[in-house]
Each structure stands twice: as structure tokens, then as C-alpha cells.
Design an enzyme around this catalytic site. Structure first.
Site, PDB file in Angstrom:
ATOM      1  N   SER A  79      22.406  31.966  46.412  1.00  0.00           N
ATOM      2  CA  SER A  79      23.332  30.945  45.910  1.00  0.00           C
ATOM      3  C   SER A  79      22.725  30.291  44.678  1.00  0.00           C
ATOM      4  O   SER A  79      21.511  30.332  44.456  1.00  0.00           O
ATOM      5  CB  SER A  79      23.559  29.876  46.980  1.00  0.00           C
ATOM      6  OG  SER A  79      24.262  28.775  46.455  1.00  0.00           O
TER       7      SER A  79
ATOM      8  N   TYR B  51      21.678  24.160  53.861  1.00  0.00           N
ATOM      9  CA  TYR B  51      22.153  25.333  53.106  1.00  0.00           C
ATOM     10  C   TYR B  51      21.192  25.647  51.967  1.00  0.00           C
ATOM     11  O   TYR B  51      20.775  26.802  51.777  1.00  0.00           O
ATOM     12  CB  TYR B  51      23.555  25.019  52.572  1.00  0.00           C
ATOM     13  CG  TYR B  51      24.228  26.132  51.805  1.00  0.00           C
ATOM     14  CD1 TYR B  51      24.938  27.125  52.467  1.00  0.00           C
ATOM     15  CD2 TYR B  51      24.177  26.179  50.412  1.00  0.00           C
ATOM     16  CE1 TYR B  51      25.577  28.137  51.768  1.00  0.00           C
ATOM     17  CE2 TYR B  51      24.809  27.191  49.703  1.00  0.00           C
ATOM     18  CZ  TYR B  51      25.506  28.167  50.383  1.00  0.00           C
ATOM     19  OH  TYR B  51      26.128  29.166  49.685  1.00  0.00           O
TER      20      TYR B  51
HETATM   21  N1  LIG Z   1      31.847  30.577  47.557  1.00  0.00           N
HETATM   22  C1  LIG Z   1      30.841  30.165  46.816  1.00  0.00           C
HETATM   23  O1  LIG Z   1      31.012  29.391  45.859  1.00  0.00           O
HETATM   24  C2  LIG Z   1      29.452  30.641  47.101  1.00  0.00           C
HETATM   25  C3  LIG Z   1      28.444  30.227  46.221  1.00  0.00           C
HETATM   26  C4  LIG Z   1      27.148  30.644  46.455  1.00  0.00           C
HETATM   27  C5  LIG Z   1      26.877  31.451  47.549  1.00  0.00           C
HETATM   28  N2  LIG Z   1      27.881  31.819  48.392  1.00  0.00           N
HETATM   29  C6  LIG Z   1      27.519  32.676  49.511  1.00  0.00           C
HETATM   30  O2  LIG Z   1      28.334  33.834  49.526  1.00  0.00           O
HETATM   31  C7  LIG Z   1      28.501  34.276  50.865  1.00  0.00           C
HETATM   32  C8  LIG Z   1      29.979  34.446  51.176  1.00  0.00           C
HETATM   33  O3  LIG Z   1      30.606  33.193  50.969  1.00  0.00           O
HETATM   34  P1  LIG Z   1      32.188  33.034  50.863  1.00  0.00           P
HETATM   35  O4  LIG Z   1      32.419  31.905  49.937  1.00  0.00           O
HETATM   36  O5  LIG Z   1      32.831  34.330  50.622  1.00  0.00           O
HETATM   37  O6  LIG Z   1      32.513  32.531  52.351  1.00  0.00           O
HETATM   38  P2  LIG Z   1      33.865  32.567  53.211  1.00  0.00           P
HETATM   39  O7  LIG Z   1      35.053  32.809  52.356  1.00  0.00           O
HETATM   40  O8  LIG Z   1      33.813  31.338  54.056  1.00  0.00           O
HETATM   41  O9  LIG Z   1      33.659  33.868  54.140  1.00  0.00           O
HETATM   42  C9  LIG Z   1      32.598  33.882  55.045  1.00  0.00           C
HETATM   43  C10 LIG Z   1      32.546  35.225  55.726  1.00  0.00           C
HETATM   44  O10 LIG Z   1      31.433  35.208  56.642  1.00  0.00           O
HETATM   45  C11 LIG Z   1      31.885  35.503  57.951  1.00  0.00           C
HETATM   46  N3  LIG Z   1      31.079  34.720  58.884  1.00  0.00           N
HETATM   47  C12 LIG Z   1      30.865  33.384  58.873  1.00  0.00           C
HETATM   48  N4  LIG Z   1      30.055  33.035  59.884  1.00  0.00           N
HETATM   49  C13 LIG Z   1      29.743  34.183  60.534  1.00  0.00           C
HETATM   50  C14 LIG Z   1      28.947  34.474  61.672  1.00  0.00           C
HETATM   51  N5  LIG Z   1      28.298  33.514  62.353  1.00  0.00           N
HETATM   52  N6  LIG Z   1      28.853  35.764  62.075  1.00  0.00           N
HETATM   53  C15 LIG Z   1      29.507  36.739  61.418  1.00  0.00           C
HETATM   54  N7  LIG Z   1      30.274  36.526  60.327  1.00  0.00           N
HETATM   55  C16 LIG Z   1      30.389  35.251  59.901  1.00  0.00           C
HETATM   56  C17 LIG Z   1      33.364  35.156  57.965  1.00  0.00           C
HETATM   57  O11 LIG Z   1      34.029  35.979  58.886  1.00  0.00           O
HETATM   58  P3  LIG Z   1      34.938  35.459  60.119  1.00  0.00           P
HETATM   59  O12 LIG Z   1      35.292  34.024  59.850  1.00  0.00           O
HETATM   60  O13 LIG Z   1      36.124  36.385  60.084  1.00  0.00           O
HETATM   61  O14 LIG Z   1      34.070  35.639  61.302  1.00  0.00           O
HETATM   62  C18 LIG Z   1      33.781  35.538  56.537  1.00  0.00           C
HETATM   63  O15 LIG Z   1      34.048  36.914  56.469  1.00  0.00           O
HETATM   64  C19 LIG Z   1      27.798  33.252  51.751  1.00  0.00           C
HETATM   65  O16 LIG Z   1      26.489  33.687  52.059  1.00  0.00           O
HETATM   66  C20 LIG Z   1      27.724  32.030  50.864  1.00  0.00           C
HETATM   67  O17 LIG Z   1      26.672  31.165  51.191  1.00  0.00           O
HETATM   68  C21 LIG Z   1      29.158  31.428  48.202  1.00  0.00           C
END
Ligand SMILES: NC(=O)c1ccc[n+]([C@@H]2O[C@H](COP(=O)([O-])OP(=O)(O)OC[C@H]3O[C@@H](n4cnc5c(N)ncnc54)[C@H](OP(=O)(O)O)[C@@H]3O)[C@@H](O)[C@H]2O)c1
Length: 257
Positions: free
Chosen positions: A148, A161
């Protein structure tokens, strides 16, 4: 694509947390590059829906699904072993599943801290350890740990986080230190502000959203698809001498004050 260094034909890729958001976009990119892709989340019904969507988006894609909670180490190990039994191994692991929890540090609940660290950090250690064994036996493997912006820069209320994502960068470098000689490349992919469910409250906050656009040199929120190309690169032979690095995909935000 067959002669391209980005070709992933014959590679088996697991993308954790790929029912939506960044994980789904990375899975699409890997499938477009020819990989067999395993979609993953906590709920098998949602995983199946994502499989149907990916098959219709990428004609001819080889798509599988599996469900386990990455916050439960025993479930991670048995899920990983089930996949290895089914597919014969995983060549590309994308540790993407992640959660956020916001609270002032003085009131941050211990159980929330432990859950955030477990899902965002410990799961990458457990799944990486489990799947790296087969990669080392075969002499090749790619591990992409989704870090991140907060691996490097922090904001108030996201202590667990930010701590987990910073530690994930160190775990990535340790994977490189211990496994590079065995043919594994482990790198971090660090998104900036990307419009997904994870930060839906921030996207909906007009003042915050305007701050993101002003603070980001690209002057926009990122899209999940912005991560797909860099993930294909890190999963492919095109990046075979790139190891232990954290690649920021953030519209320039970490480069500029
Ligand atoms: N969005 C941002 O701005 C951003 C920025 C920096 C880093 N990131 C990182 O990018 C990654 C993806 O983020 P995102 O924004 O795409 O998140 P998101 O839209 O909330 O999606 C999260 C995904 O993770 C799965 N998940 C969550 N908890 C889980 C668990 N305990 N076991 C298995 N699966 C789980 C969810 O699946 P289900 O709910 O279907 O189980 C979903 O597919 C994360 O590591 C996040 O920290 C995101």
C-alpha cells in the site's frame, strides 16, 4: 502473445481476495495474459459469481475458484494444499486479500488490531510458506504481495493497517533473501488511492476525494485496472531479475510532497 516475455500460458495463478476490487482486476489481467487463474474469497457463492464474470470477460480463460478465510491459518494451509492437489502446484501467488479498520490509536481495539495484522500480514507469511515449497522444488515461482501507499506514508486512524503493510514490505524482502536463489521472485505491488469497496467511505467523502485528486500528481483516483499491467509484469518472465522490490502504482503520490 506466445513469444512475449509477458506471456503466462501454462502458469497457474492464485489471487487471494479476487471476488472484486483490485484482486478481480489483477485476476483479469493474468487471465488475459494466458494464465490459469484461481479466484478466491471467503464465500464460495461470491467466488463462483466472480468466476462466471471472468469467463465471460476473457474468452477461453481457464478459471477455478476456492474459498477460505485468510485470517484463519489452518484454513489457509488446507485451502492451499487442496489447490496444489487439484492443480499440481501454484506458479504465481498474489497475496491481495486485505481489510482496513479505522480508529484513533488511543482507542484502537486489540482484537481489531490482531484481525488486521492476521488478514493483511500473517496470511501472506502462511500462504507464501506453504506455496513456496512447491515453487522451490520446481525452481521457479512468482510472489506478489499487495502492499500500500501506507507501506511508506501513513495517516491518522490506520495504525494496524499501516504497520501490517510496512511489515509486508520487509516480509517481501525476506522472501527474496531466502528464496531468490531457488528461482522465486517476490515483489510488492503498492497501490495508491484506488476506488474500491475497501475505501467506499473515502470515495463518498467529497472533501477527502478532492484532497486525493489534489495530492495525486495524476489528479485522479486510481482504478483497479491500473494494477493489472504491473501485476502481469511481476508475474511474468519480463521481471525475472526484479526481486524484493516494492512497486508503487499510485499516480506519483509517493514521489511528490
Ligand atoms: N483500494 C485501495 O485504495 C488500496 C490502496 C492500497 C492497498 N490496497 C490493498 O489492495 C488489496 C485489495 O484491496 P481492495 O481495495 O480491492 O479491497 P476490496 O474491494 O475490499 O476487496 C477485498 C477482497 O478481499 C477479500 N477478503 C477480505 N477479507 C478476506 C478474508 N479474511 N479472507 C479471504 N478473502 C478476504 C474479499 O472477498 P470476500 O468479501 O468476497 O470474502 C475481496 O475479494 C488489499 O490488500 C488492500 O489493502 C488497496
Amino acid at each position: 502473445m506466445a513469444d512475449s516475455p509477458f506471456d503466462l500460458t501454462g502458469r497457474r495463478a492464485l489471487v487471494t481476495g479476487s471476488t472484486r476490487g483490485i484482486g478481480a482486476a489483477i485476476a483479469t489481467g493474468l487471465a488475459q495474459a494466458g494464465a490459469t487463474v484461481v479466484l478466491h474469497g471467503r464465500d464460495f457463492g461470491r467466488v463462483e459469481e466472480a468466476c462466471v464474470a471472468l469467463r465471460s470477460e476473457v474468452a477461453g480463460a481457464e478459471v477455478r475458484g476456492c474459498a477460505f478465510d485468510v485470517g484463519d491459518p489452518e484454513a489457509v494451509v488446507s485451502g492451499a494444499r487442496g489447490l496444489v492437489a487439484e492443480l499440481g502446484g501454484i506458479d504465481v501467488l498474489v497475496n491481495n486479500a486485505g481489510i482496513q479498520f479505522r480508529s484513533p490509536l488511543t482507542e484502537f481495539p486489540l482484537d481489531a488490531w490482531q484481525q488486521v495484522v492476521s488478514v493483511n500480514l500473517t496470511s501472506c507469511f502462511v500462504l507464501g510458506q506453504e506455496l513456496a515449497r512447491g515453487m522451490l522444488e520446481r525452481g521457479h515461482g512468482k510472489i506478489i504481495n499487495v502492499c500500500s501507499l501506507q507501506t511508506q506514508l501513513v495517516r491518522p486512524t490506520t495504525s494496524a493497517y499501516a504497520a501490517a503493510k510496512a511489515a509486508l514490505a520487509s516480509l517481501t524482502r525476506t522472501m527474496c533473501a531466502e528464496w531468490a536463489a531457488g528461482g522465486i521472485q517476490a515483489n510488492g505491488l503498492a497501490p495508491g488511492y484506488i476506488g474500491t469497496d475497501l475505501n467506499a467511505t473515502l470515495v463518498a467523502d467529497e472533501e477527502f476525494s478532492a484532497w486525493v485528486e489534489a495530492r495525486t500528481p495524476a489528479r485522479r483516483w486510481g482504478l483497479p485496472s491500473d494494477l493489472a499491467g504491473p501485476a502481469v509484469w511481476l508475474a511474468s518472465a519480463a521481471s525475472d531479475f526484479v526481486n524484493g522490490q516494492i512497486i508503487y502504482v499510485d499516480g506519483g503520490i509517493t514521489a511528490v510532497l
